[in-house]
Design a protein around this motif. Sequence first.
Motif, PDB file in Angstrom:
ATOM      1  N   HIS A  75      27.048  42.908  28.510  1.00 43.18           N
ATOM      2  CA  HIS A  75      25.942  42.040  29.337  1.00 43.18           C
ATOM      3  C   HIS A  75      25.228  43.294  30.367  1.00 43.18           C
ATOM      4  CE1 HIS A  75      24.511  38.961  32.270  1.00 43.18           C
ATOM      5  NE2 HIS A  75      25.037  39.503  33.168  1.00 43.18           N
ATOM      6  N   HIS A  91      26.647  44.410  33.119  1.00 46.19           N
ATOM      7  CA  HIS A  91      27.462  44.543  34.490  1.00 46.19           C
ATOM      8  C   HIS A  91      28.388  43.522  34.537  1.00 46.19           C
ATOM      9  CE1 HIS A  91      24.124  41.660  35.777  1.00 46.19           C
ATOM     10  NE2 HIS A  91      25.360  40.873  35.906  1.00 46.19           N
ATOM     11  N   CYS A 137      30.178  40.464  36.372  1.00 47.19           N
ATOM     12  CA  CYS A 137      29.690  39.641  37.490  1.00 47.19           C
ATOM     13  C   CYS A 137      30.521  38.288  37.299  1.00 47.19           C
ATOM     14  CB  CYS A 137      28.222  39.057  37.214  1.00 47.19           C
ATOM     15  SG  CYS A 137      27.944  38.527  35.517  1.00 47.19           S
ATOM     16  N   GLN A 146      30.445  36.505  33.874  1.00 46.17           N
ATOM     17  CA  GLN A 146      31.055  37.162  32.790  1.00 46.17           C
ATOM     18  C   GLN A 146      32.486  36.425  32.895  1.00 46.17           C
ATOM     19  OE1 GLN A 146      29.389  38.711  30.579  1.00 46.17           O
ATOM     20  NE2 GLN A 146      27.905  38.197  31.936  1.00 46.17           N
ATOM     21  N   CYS A 156      23.958  34.391  32.891  1.00 47.39           N
ATOM     22  CA  CYS A 156      24.914  35.604  32.667  1.00 47.39           C
ATOM     23  C   CYS A 156      26.117  35.299  31.685  1.00 47.39           C
ATOM     24  CB  CYS A 156      25.611  35.994  34.054  1.00 47.39           C
ATOM     25  SG  CYS A 156      24.488  36.895  35.148  1.00 47.39           S
TER      26      CYS A 156
HETATM   27 ZN    ZN Z   1      25.474  38.858  35.043  1.00 48.22          ZN
END
Ligand code: ZN
Length: 194
Positions: free
Chosen positions: A15, A17, A19, A22, A58
């Motif tokens: 992805h 990053h 976050c 995730q 995300c």
């Molecule tokens: Zn994200």
Amino acid sequence: MKSFDEYLSDAEQAHGHLCAGQVLGVRLAMLGLEKLGMDDPQGKDRKRLVTFVEIDRCATDAVAVVTGCRLGKRALKFRDWGKMAATFVDVESGRAIRVAAKESSKALAREMHPEIGNKNQQQMLAYREMSDEDLFATQWVKVELPPEEFPGFKAERITCEKCGEGINFRREVRSEGKVVCRGCAGESYYTPAD
Ligand SMILES: [Zn+2]
Ligand SMILES: [Zn+2]
């Protein structure tokens, strides 16, 4: 099945990053697979699974990482409903489970960690700690999956009678007595620039 932390680290890498999305996506997909009794989605179970995602945020990337379902394998289906939910279909048994993140989980995250001011950090920690019941609603559902929606389905390509471009696997439309592509049938998302 890998551990939560292993999937989370895979998701972070895929992805770009780490976050709250995730954490949410990994847990959502792991719960769906657990309900279906699939413990090896990228190995022995990889041809059994089709996943529908209802949001393009995300968490969607994390769901793809855990399930191994990809758009390019026709195993990941996107329905743009703007909902933090996904449905996991076992194409062998026909069983399907829809898992949706509860809207109340955001408020619960605030209650659990009022000391963390940053919302992403707050949710990231709380979504790790919350029970499945607090975080998700699950429902057994039926998903009608026509043959051309299956990952391995193959059929002859045909040619659009208007634009001449090739069309895959029953994606053609009959319009005014002609066999045409969806674009030529008027469903186009683009118009010529000049
Ligand atoms: Zn994200
Ligand atoms: Zn066409």
